[in-house]
Design an enzyme around this catalytic site. Structure first.
Site, PDB file in Angstrom:
ATOM      1  N   GLY A  35       6.219  -1.557   1.927  1.00  0.00           N
ATOM      2  CA  GLY A  35       5.231  -1.859   3.004  1.00  0.00           C
ATOM      3  C   GLY A  35       5.140  -3.440   3.230  1.00  0.00           C
ATOM      4  O   GLY A  35       4.593  -3.913   4.309  1.00  0.00           O
ATOM      5  N   CYS A 244       3.244  24.245  24.520  1.00  0.00           N
ATOM      6  CA  CYS A 244       4.392  23.528  25.221  1.00  0.00           C
ATOM      7  C   CYS A 244       4.511  24.368  26.199  1.00  0.00           C
ATOM      8  O   CYS A 244       4.571  25.770  26.034  1.00  0.00           O
ATOM      9  CB  CYS A 244       5.324  23.356  24.214  1.00  0.00           C
ATOM     10  SG  CYS A 244       6.904  22.844  25.023  1.00  0.00           S
ATOM     11  N   CYS A 247       8.412  25.954  25.355  1.00  0.00           N
ATOM     12  CA  CYS A 247       8.803  26.783  24.105  1.00  0.00           C
ATOM     13  C   CYS A 247       7.193  27.467  23.577  1.00  0.00           C
ATOM     14  O   CYS A 247       7.330  28.278  22.525  1.00  0.00           O
ATOM     15  CB  CYS A 247       9.319  26.058  23.145  1.00  0.00           C
ATOM     16  SG  CYS A 247       8.345  24.877  22.208  1.00  0.00           S
ATOM     17  N   CYS A 269       6.834  19.786  24.912  1.00  0.00           N
ATOM     18  CA  CYS A 269       6.945  19.159  23.732  1.00  0.00           C
ATOM     19  C   CYS A 269       7.737  17.620  23.785  1.00  0.00           C
ATOM     20  O   CYS A 269       8.673  17.642  24.693  1.00  0.00           O
ATOM     21  CB  CYS A 269       8.215  19.731  22.767  1.00  0.00           C
ATOM     22  SG  CYS A 269       7.646  21.398  22.155  1.00  0.00           S
ATOM     23  N   CYS A 275      12.019  21.511  20.455  1.00  0.00           N
ATOM     24  CA  CYS A 275      11.752  22.338  21.634  1.00  0.00           C
ATOM     25  C   CYS A 275      13.055  23.384  21.864  1.00  0.00           C
ATOM     26  O   CYS A 275      12.846  24.405  22.494  1.00  0.00           O
ATOM     27  CB  CYS A 275      11.386  21.669  22.744  1.00  0.00           C
ATOM     28  SG  CYS A 275      10.822  22.387  24.291  1.00  0.00           S
TER      29      CYS A 275
END
Lengths: 286, 364
Positions: A35, A244, A247, A269, A275
């Site tokens: 970080g 979606c 899908c 998606c 997808c």
């Protein structure tokens, strides 16, 4: 890989070997201090700043001849910038490229983490525009470096609190700040906060490159990554009422697509590979 | 049903073909050669070399041709090329006192050793469009008189050194430190002078011009005089380790501006003028002057001046003066942001829905 496929007159992966070593040293430091933003001698790349030069330098520094590269932008393999970066590395390394998340050893991304959970051994490289999570609260680099050194993160919590007081919600929907390994507050790059939980204890190595700002940072595998929140306002991710339109997924991050001038919209998606795979599986079942 | 919002390889290559067509223009006109750009647009070449940070007029001209005259794009092309070059050595500092003078003026003295040499300049031209340039005609070389007036063979001493010798001017000290290399180590703040000057020399001319101008309009005034501006060729030499002595490897044309600025009491207790420094490749007078103004305004802390104006704020100036960085980040807004925008949309709708249900409750 086939050496003939590398563009003539250029080193493997564009950067010269000394530059790659310099970037790898910065990466090692970044991995050792999760970080923490490591300054590095960022180079000009043949793409403009803001278009992924940091991610590209990191990718160029770690990519090897046996790697299999996937590049996504907004979760999709077919967005113009992803196409362009993938073509760049194909030209200058000759490595295999893929659109399948599970096949890739190295994934360069802008703004998303793939829906399919990453595996040990995979490396995810993020393109980062503004690496400093405190930048919008404190514009001075001198001050923010001091704040990180002293773990002086009070202002960030005040900002989040003020959001709640004003809007009833924390008004940060992407680039939502996280605390890495209990020490450094880090900008996860502008991924939607939907993706934040995927960073936590991921088996994959996550590397972040900010080219214009010349900073590198990292999250080693299996590291605690906690999205900042309050006990009475716990962190939560976006949800959609819709599924979606292609899908039917109810779990993935959805992009809104406007269908006509009346503003009719559908949702699909954002992760095109996810997808596509769901569609293939559906077809098999049918 | 699904609107095609995502582009692909074919769209990109088609766009590149169209760009090539726009660049070429009407094919009934002769194609512009790189040599023509190099020879006939030398000031554009100078700017691209300075901000592109590579001295190579031919490559700069190529970049200008390739970018269809977009100089910021040309600067970017040259920088990206620079990245790929090997560094085989660091040259000795150039000696501008030994410059082969093509132009040299001082606004602080009417006459001075070496004289005022106007050289090739737009100054004092009347800015009237010269329609005779539209007709392609014979070009007549400058008269002997013009050539003679600009011929300054011997080295000419520098104006600010005259003031230094009189102890009226702050001295530039060589601290014997290895200069920072901002292309290898990112700038940290506060930056040292070498990092600051490197950053300014590559910095965008327009941005530095505006900042320099702002100091003249009261935002961080520093009372400037153009102490000296000189343009000409200087030798470049290196000391190869295995030889141990200096060898000349070529010459570059540079523009140098030394600004004389308002006096103040210095740390040594003496009252002296202060100074700002600007330099660049080729003929780039506006850039060199703007740089010198900004170099001086960034010395505010050295003279305990209150830092209140943008041109005095080192972090602000240095982190925004690079046009390759700036143009890149601004232009990235053209990239798709569906995901982030979607996240904002979702949040805004949720806030509005919550507020509407609250106000519905209140009405009940």
């Amino acid at each position: 890989m086939n050496p003939q496929t590398i563009r003539e007159g250029y080193n493997f992966a564009y950067l010269d070997e000394q530059t790659k070593r310099m970037i790898r040293r910065a990466l090692l430091k970044a991995v050792a201090i999760p970080g923490y933003q490591v300054p590095f001698g960022g180079r000009e790349m043949p793409m403009p700043y803001g278009w992924g030069t940091g991610g590209m330098q990191v990718t160029a520094a770690v990519i090897g001849q046996t790697d299999c590269l996937k590049v996504i932008d907004q979760g999709a393999d077919d967005t113009t910038n992803a196409v362009s970066i993938r073509a760049f590395f194909r030209d200058l390394t000759g490595v295999k490229t893929t659109e399948r998340t599970e096949e890739a050893t190295l994934i360069q991304t802008r703004h998303r983490i793939p829906e399919k959970p990453l595996q040990a051994g995979q490396v995810l490289v993020y393109q980062v525009p503004i690496p400093e999570p405190l930048r919008f609260i404190e514009p001075s680099e001198v001050e923010t470096r001091k704040m990180h050194a002293l773990e002086d993160y009070g202002v960030m919590h005040i900002k989040l609190y003020e959001d709640i007081a004003q809007f009833g919600h924390i008004a940060t929907a992407y680039a939502y700040p996280v605390l890495v390994n209990g020490r450094y507050v880090m900008d996860p790059s502008p991924i939607p906060k939907f993706d934040n939980p995927k960073m936590d204890n991921s088996p994959a190595l996550q590397l972040f490159g900010a080219g214009r700002e010349k900073r590198i940072y990292a999250i080693p595998p299996y590291t605690d990554v906690k999205s900042l929140d309050f006990e009475d306002h716990p962190f939560e991710v976006q949800k959609w009422e819709q599924c979606c339109a292609i899908c039917g997924s109810a779990e993935s991050f959805l992009d809104e697509v406007i269908m006509d001038d009346q503003g009719t919209h559908e949702f699909i998606c954002s992760d095109t590979d996810y997808c596509r795979e769901r569609m293939e599986n559906l077809e098999v079942t049918v | 049903m699904y609107v095609a919002v995502k582009g692909g390889e074919k769209a990109i290559s088609a766009a590149h073909e169209l760009l090539a067509k726009v660049r070429r223009g009407d094919t009934r006109e002769a194609e512009l050669s790189v040599k023509q750009v190099e020879q006939q647009l030398p000031l554009a070449v100078a700017r691209v070399m300075t901000e592109g940070a590579v001295y190579d007029p031919e490559l700069a001209a190529l970049a200008i041709k390739q970018s269809a005259g977009d100089l910021v794009e040309a600067i970017f092309l040259l920088r990206a090329y620079k990245t790929t070059l090997n560094r085989f050595g660091i040259c000795e500092p150039i000696n501008t006192e030994a410059m082969q003078i093509e132009r040299r003026i001082s606004a602080t003295y009417k006459d001075l050793p070496g004289g005022q040499v106007l050289g090739p300049t737009f100054d004092y031209t009347h800015r009237l469009l010269d329609f005779s340039l539209m007709a392609e005609g014979e070009f007549s070389d400058p008269s002997d008189e013009a050539e003679n007036l600009t011929a300054v063979p011997e080295s000419v001493s520098k104006v600010l050194e005259i003031l230094e010798r009189e102890k009226l001017m702050a001295s530039e000290m060589d601290h014997q430190h290895q200069p920072t290399d901002i292309t290898r180590d990112p700038i940290t703040y506060p930056a040292d002078r070498s990092a600051r000057l490197q950053s300014l020399v590559q910095g965008d001319e327009g941005f530095l011009l505006a900042l320099g101008y702002s100091t003249q309009r009261g935002y961080g005034r520093n009372h400037p005089f153009a102490g000296e501006i000189r343009i000409g060729e200087v030798e470049v030499s290196i000391v190869p380790e295995e030889l141990g002595f200096e060898i000349e490897i070529g010459a570059v044309q540079v523009t140098e501006c030394e600004m004389v600025n308002g006096f103040t009491r210095h740390r040594d207790g003496e009252v002296k003028f202060t100074r700002g420094y600007g330099v660049g490749f080729g003929q780039c007078e506006r850039k060199a002057m703007a740089m010198a103004l900004v170099d001086r305004s960034l010395q505010a802390a050295d003279y305990d001046e209150e830092v209140v104006s943008p041109a005095q704020q080192e972090e602000f100036v240095l982190s925004h003066c690079d046009n390759v960085e700036a143009a890149g980040f601004v232009s990235h807004l053209k990239l798709p942001h569906y995901v982030d925008f979607q996240s904002e949309l979702e949040l805004l709708r949720r806030i509005r829905a919550a507020e509407q249900s609250d106000s519905a409750k209140e009405t009940n």
